[in-house]
Structures are given as structure tokens and as C-alpha cells.
Design a protein around this motif. Structure first.
Motif, PDB file in Angstrom:
ATOM      1  N   GLU A  51       0.827  -1.205   0.000  1.00 65.64           N
ATOM      2  CA  GLU A  51       0.000   0.000   0.000  1.00 65.64           C
ATOM      3  C   GLU A  51       0.864   1.258   0.000  1.00 65.64           C
ATOM      4  N   ARG A  54       2.032   1.766  -3.567  1.00 69.38           N
ATOM      5  CA  ARG A  54       1.014   1.865  -4.616  1.00 69.38           C
ATOM      6  C   ARG A  54       1.178   3.128  -5.462  1.00 69.38           C
ATOM      7  N   PRO A  55       1.432   4.318  -4.873  1.00 67.67           N
ATOM      8  CA  PRO A  55       1.627   5.504  -5.720  1.00 67.67           C
ATOM      9  C   PRO A  55       2.781   5.354  -6.701  1.00 67.67           C
ATOM     10  N   ALA A  57       3.890   2.488  -8.027  1.00 69.13           N
ATOM     11  CA  ALA A  57       3.474   1.554  -9.078  1.00 69.13           C
ATOM     12  C   ALA A  57       2.502   2.217 -10.051  1.00 69.13           C
ATOM     13  N   GLU A  58       1.663   3.114  -9.558  1.00 68.05           N
ATOM     14  CA  GLU A  58       0.701   3.776 -10.440  1.00 68.05           C
ATOM     15  C   GLU A  58       1.360   4.780 -11.371  1.00 68.05           C
ATOM     16  N   GLU A  59       2.524   5.311 -10.996  1.00 68.92           N
ATOM     17  CA  GLU A  59       3.221   6.261 -11.867  1.00 68.92           C
ATOM     18  C   GLU A  59       3.957   5.582 -13.017  1.00 68.92           C
ATOM     19  N   ASP A  61       4.553   3.113 -16.298  1.00 62.51           N
ATOM     20  CA  ASP A  61       3.788   2.772 -17.494  1.00 62.51           C
ATOM     21  C   ASP A  61       3.147   1.391 -17.316  1.00 62.51           C
ATOM     22  N   PRO A  62       1.838   1.269 -17.555  1.00 66.55           N
ATOM     23  CA  PRO A  62       1.195  -0.050 -17.390  1.00 66.55           C
ATOM     24  C   PRO A  62       1.812  -1.132 -18.269  1.00 66.55           C
TER      25      PRO A  62
END
Length: 218
Positions: A51, A54-55, A57-59, A61-62
Motif C-alpha cells: 500500500e 502503490r503511488p 506503481a501507479e506512476e 507505465d502499465p
């Protein structure tokens, strides 16, 4: 506005409930020696770290397949950062251990009981890996070598301009930038001297022959 407030409250309640469940698993493991409870506690602690990350991982590229940020189960739960680095729990079940597998063996990058401290080190590691990958791409594509080599730039002709050595006016024509040899005039002088010597010797031989022939006639 009322609907939005209800949604926010619902999400916050779900987040708090998830945190409470993790805390309950950890507390139950501390009161018990059951292996299953201990594994659940390790996984719960790693979920807390996930958790925190998480920020980060979200930044990313998927479609970037360099990093995983995946939590694996099994006898030992691990939070995988990429193919070689992961976070696991130490023997005391309270210390986060961020390690990386190398050719020389496993290297411990950081150990801490605070998930925020480990998350900061993982974030730094991710940034360094991104920079390493960008540098590797810059070396393999060859653009940096062509752009950074002054000698290579000097040898490259401009577009639309042919090198001077390649300009010819005929199949047997000399290259326009060739410089005449400096020894050409010297060779001419030497040849002229030998020619004069030959003339003098020839005249002397004719004179001697004529004198000898006149004596015989006399």
C-alpha cells in the motif's frame, strides 16, 4: 454532493477495514505459534508495504514489464519489485528485508521495521533501475556515439556535397586534391645533367676517333 460524500466515506471505511483485518492477523500471529497464522501475518505486513508503494506503481507505465510489484505466496511470502529484487520478512517476523539476487549471491539492500523507510529505499531503487535502462538503450542505439564523437563528425561529409577525393573528370583523371610531388623538378635537373654529360663524352669519343683515323692516313 451528498452522493460524493457517501462514496468517499464508503471508500475510507473499506480502507480502514482492510487495515484493521491486517492488524488482527498480525496480532493473532503474535499470540500463536501456528505456521498458518505466521504466514498470514507476514503476508499482511507485506500488504501494508504494498500500500505504501502503490503511488509508485501507479506512476509507472502499465506496459512496462521491468517491474512487478506483485505479492507471491508459498512458504515464504515475498513482495517482488522486479525479477531480481524483492521484500521479505526477517526471522523476527517484524523486520522488512529488501534483498536483490545477483551472480555473487543475495545482497541485502536495507532492513527496517518501518514500512515507510523500506518504501523510500524501494522507490530509490526503482528510479536507479529506470536510469540504468535508459543509459543502456542510449549506448545500444548508437546515436550517442555518433553525436558525441567529434572525430566522427569531422569525417562525415555534408549532405549533397561529395568528398573532394571522390571527384574525378574521367576514367584516367587524377584526383583533384592530390598535390604534385616535390621531387619532380629535381628529377628533371638530374636528367638534364646526365644528358649534357652524354653529349660531352660522345663528342670527345668522335674527336679521338677522327684524330686516330687522320694519323693512319698520314
Amino acid at each position: 454532493m451528498a452522493e460524493n460524500s457517501e462514496k468517499v466515506a464508503s471508500l475510507m471505511g473499506t480502507r480502514r477495514l482492510a487495515d484493521a483485518v491486517r492488524a488482527a492477523k498480525i496480532a493473532a500471529a503474535q499470540r500463536s505459534d501456528v505456521v498458518i497464522d505466521i504466514r498470514e501475518a507476514d503476508r499482511a505486513r507485506l500488504e501494508i508495504l504494498a500500500e505504501e508503494l502503490r503511488p509508485v506503481a501507479e506512476e509507472l507505465d502499465p506496459h512496462d514489464d521491468l517491474f512487478d510489484f506483485a505479492l507471491s505466496g508459498g512458504p515464504t511470502s515475498r513482495l517482488w519489485i522486479d525479477g531480481t529484487a524483492h521484500v521479505m520478512m526477517a526471522r523476527d517476523r517484524r523486520t522488512y528485508r529488501f534483498v536483490r539476487e545477483t551472480r555473487l549471491g543475495r545482497v541485502t539492500l536495507v532492513e527496517s521495521t518501518e514500512p515507510r523507510t523500506v518504501a523510500d529505499h524501494v522507490t530509490t531503487y526503482v528510479a536507479e533501475r529506470i536510469v540504468e535502462r535508459d543509459r543502456a538503450y542510449a549506448v545500444t542505439d548508437g546515436i550517442s556515439e555518433r553525436a558525441g564523437d567529434p572525430a566522427r563528425l569531422r569525417t562525415q561529409p555534408e549532405r549533397g556535397v561529395e568528398p573532394l577525393r571522390q571527384i574525378e573528370h574521367g576514367p584516367t583523371a587524377q584526383k583533384t586534391n592530390e598535390v604534385p610531388r616535390a621531387g619532380g623538378s629535381n628529377e628533371f635537373v638530374v636528367g638534364l645533367v646526365w644528358l649534357l654529360i652524354g653529349i660531352v663524352l660522345g663528342a670527345g669519343a668522335l674527336f679521338a676517333l677522327a684524330s686516330w683515323y687522320g694519323l693512319r692516313l698520314g
